[in-house]
Design an enzyme around this catalytic site. Structure first.
Site, PDB file in Angstrom:
ATOM      1  N   PRO A   1       0.679  -1.283  -0.100  1.00  0.00           N
ATOM      2  CA  PRO A   1       0.327   0.034  -0.498  1.00  0.00           C
ATOM      3  C   PRO A   1       0.842   0.912  -0.069  1.00  0.00           C
ATOM      4  O   PRO A   1       0.955   2.493   1.146  1.00  0.00           O
ATOM      5  CB  PRO A   1      -0.649  -0.356   0.533  1.00  0.00           C
ATOM      6  CG  PRO A   1      -0.112  -0.672   2.222  1.00  0.00           C
ATOM      7  CD  PRO A   1       0.703  -1.847   1.630  1.00  0.00           C
ATOM      8  N   CYS A   2       2.088   0.847  -0.872  1.00  0.00           N
ATOM      9  CA  CYS A   2       2.428   3.095  -1.221  1.00  0.00           C
ATOM     10  C   CYS A   2       1.540   4.034  -0.556  1.00  0.00           C
ATOM     11  O   CYS A   2       2.136   5.094  -0.855  1.00  0.00           O
ATOM     12  CB  CYS A   2       3.317   2.686  -2.853  1.00  0.00           C
ATOM     13  SG  CYS A   2       1.685   2.671  -3.878  1.00  0.00           S
ATOM     14  N   HIS A   3       1.181   4.643  -1.286  1.00  0.00           N
ATOM     15  CA  HIS A   3      -0.839   5.095  -1.135  1.00  0.00           C
ATOM     16  C   HIS A   3      -0.110   5.954   0.195  1.00  0.00           C
ATOM     17  O   HIS A   3      -1.059   6.474   0.984  1.00  0.00           O
ATOM     18  CB  HIS A   3      -2.031   4.896  -1.459  1.00  0.00           C
ATOM     19  CG  HIS A   3      -2.826   3.736  -0.872  1.00  0.00           C
ATOM     20  ND1 HIS A   3      -2.538   2.510  -0.886  1.00  0.00           N
ATOM     21  CD2 HIS A   3      -3.640   3.988   0.416  1.00  0.00           C
ATOM     22  CE1 HIS A   3      -3.298   1.584  -0.651  1.00  0.00           C
ATOM     23  NE2 HIS A   3      -3.816   2.707   0.869  1.00  0.00           N
TER      24      HIS A   3
END
Length: 157
Positions: A119-121
């Site tokens: 989940p790089c967001h």
């Protein structure tokens, strides 16, 4: 070629598999044609991503292809330790993984081939939302990042 393209609240998500692993997850515009998974692993990925769209509290257990450099994998492992509804700045994540470069962490985030699953967001700029998937400025990708963060209960300008 994708093994599945599914509807998402912000457009579409394409999934590529191969050699027994997920090889790539891609955010696609609404105009992309959706189609059902063509193999069991793509079906499994679709099921887990669809569950995430219903509730951000999903644990993914997909086999991911061993992609990226050693540094990128270290960043991606650090990202996986960030829980749904939490965010870290690029600089904070850099410190957590023993790096001195927030910019290098940002580049590794942008190179993540498995968004949502990794989940790089959840990694943002010290001054706001930051870029997304190597795209700066407003537009489709930043709108996707905003949707994902809002879905997880995070408000970032």
């Amino acid at each position: 070629m994708f093994n599945a393209v599914i509807e998402a609240p912000f457009g579409k998500v394409g999934i590529r598999t191969g050699d027994g692993a997920v090889r790539e997850i891609v955010y696609l515009p609404e105009s992309t044609r959706a189609f059902a998974p063509d193999c069991p692993l793509a079906e499994r990925a679709v099921a887990q991503i669809t569950r995430y769209f219903a509730s951000a509290q999903v644990d993914f257990d997909l086999p991911l292809a061993p992609l990226g450099t050693a540094f990128q994998r270290r960043v991606w492992d650090g990202i996986c330790a960030i829980g749904a509804g939490e965010v870290l700045t690029y600089g904070t994540l850099a410190k957590r993984i023993g790096s001195i470069s927030a910019r290098a962490v940002g580049q590794a985030c942008g190179s993540n081939p498995f968004p949502i699953v990794i989940p790089c967001h959840r990694v943002v700029s010290a001054s706001g939302i930051g870029g997304f998937a190597h795209h700066g400025g407003d537009g489709f990708f930043r709108d996707v990042k905003r949707w994902l963060l809002t879905h997880e209960g995070v408000s970032i300008r």
